[in-house]
Design an enzyme around this catalytic site. Structure first.
Site: not given
Length: 372
Positions: A108, A139-141
């Site tokens: 996400i 967690i998408k960064i």
């Protein structure tokens, strides 16, 4: 269906689905893909959620409840998207357990409007990890300049990360460096490194789309000959960089502490040009320890007629360098292309997020109970 997807898995390529919706979850389709099509992970992005939620399928009741509570549109979107990711994570939990936490992951993304704000990205990543509250979340960064220190900080806190929007080889090396720095921070803090996972999403098809457009504008025989080669060459050289970094002394020290390698993930693997075979960015990017996240159409095409013939990456590095050099020789600047693609990638996700804000706000207003 052929057994191409099984062969792909057997070659060490983890198959992830680049799509998620409540309908896919509720209908049992996601569970079916895991069971029958060797899917072992899911990626999402702002464009995917915009498409899913705007369809309205399965979201009406939650939207009505959120409207009754008069929540802000940003809170509504976070409640909706994290609910989908949580449910998908639960469906994938057996895969997560069976693979020791390597696969069975759902990604996400942080709010794309924060892509150039390090502090806000870190805060958002922590909030998303807390909200979803599942060990098999990534967690998408984005791999912007501001994203790099955020990756280090978030990994250092023991939160697993999917680094997205990587186009250039130089930036990819910076991403791997940020990951190793994060692991070193986590180790110094006494965290269990074996619990931290990361993938680096290296984008493929968009490179060909942009470079082919410039080659077509040149229109020479040399330009025509160079079409459709740059994206694979770029990705293959990324794998060479991965082998180098994770064969280094710096990595060896972390490896002893049970750290996990940051796997290269091939993203944007749907073929945009109908002149190319629709499984190009799957068949020709087979290498151990990688992930290929596919739109459903690419997954189906691979299952139907994919040609998995073993490792198609290692041993290609000199050819890949020559292919990128041929493009440069024609006057197409690699650095210019990859920077443009990064900028456009952030802009596209931001535009999708803004569209999602507008459509969700309209739904909240429509469903708001009348006063009295």
């Amino acid at each position: 269906m052929t057994d191409a997807l099984k062969r792909l898995s057997d070659e060490g390529v983890a198959i992830w689905l680049d799509d998620l919706s409540r309908k896919r979850i509720a209908s049992g389709n996601l569970a079916e893909l895991i069971d029958q099509q060797h899917v072992v992970g899911v990626t999402t992005n702002p464009s995917i959620f915009q498409k899913a939620i705007s369809s309205g399928d399965g979201y009406e009741q939650q939207l009505a409840d959120l409207a009754a509570r008069k929540v802000t549109v940003e809170e509504a979107i976070r409640m909706i998207t994290t609910a989908d990711v949580r449910d998908a994570a639960d469906i994938l939990r057996p895969v997560f357990d069976a693979t020791g936490g390597q696969d069975g992951r759902v990604s996400i993304e942080v709010d794309p409007r924060l892509a150039h704000n390090t502090t806000a990205t870190i805060a958002e990543a922590k909030q998303l990890a807390w909200l979803v509250d599942r060990p098999n979340t990534l967690i998408k960064i984005p791999a912007t300049k501001a994203g790099l220190p955020a990756i280090t900080e978030v990994i250092g806190k023991g939160i697993s990360v999917n680094v997205t929007l990587i186009f250039s080889l130089e930036r990819y090396r910076e991403v791997m460096d940020a990951y190793l720095a994060g692991l070193e921070k986590a180790k110094a803090a006494g965290l269990d490194l074996s619990k931290i996972q990361s993938v680096a999403s290296f984008f493929v098809s968009r490179v060909d789309t942009e470079i082919d457009k410039r080659l077509d504008a040149l229109g020479t025989p040399e330009a025509k000959e160079a079409r459709g080669k740059a994206a694979l060459a770029n990705a293959r050289l990324a794998y060479e960089a991965y082998e180098e970094v994770f064969g280094s002394d710096r990595w060896a020290a972390l490896d002893k502490a049970q750290a996990n390698k940051q796997r290269p993930l091939w993203a944007s693997t749907g073929v945009k040009d109908p002149a190319y075979k629709d499984t190009l960015y799957v068949d020709d990017l087979v290498a151990p320890g990688t992930v290929n996240t596919m739109p459903e159409a690419t997954l189906e095409a691979t299952g139907d007629h994919g040609q998995i013939t073993g490792d198609t990456v290692r041993g290609t590095y000199e050819q890949a360098r020559a292919e990128l050099a041929a493009v440069e020789k024609l006057g197409i600047a690699y650095d210019d292309v990859v920077q443009l693609l990064e900028d456009e990638g952030v802009e596209k996700f931001e535009a999708s997020w803004n569209d999602l804000l507008k459509s969700t706000e309209a739904e909240l207003e429509r469903l708001a109970p009348s006063e009295g």
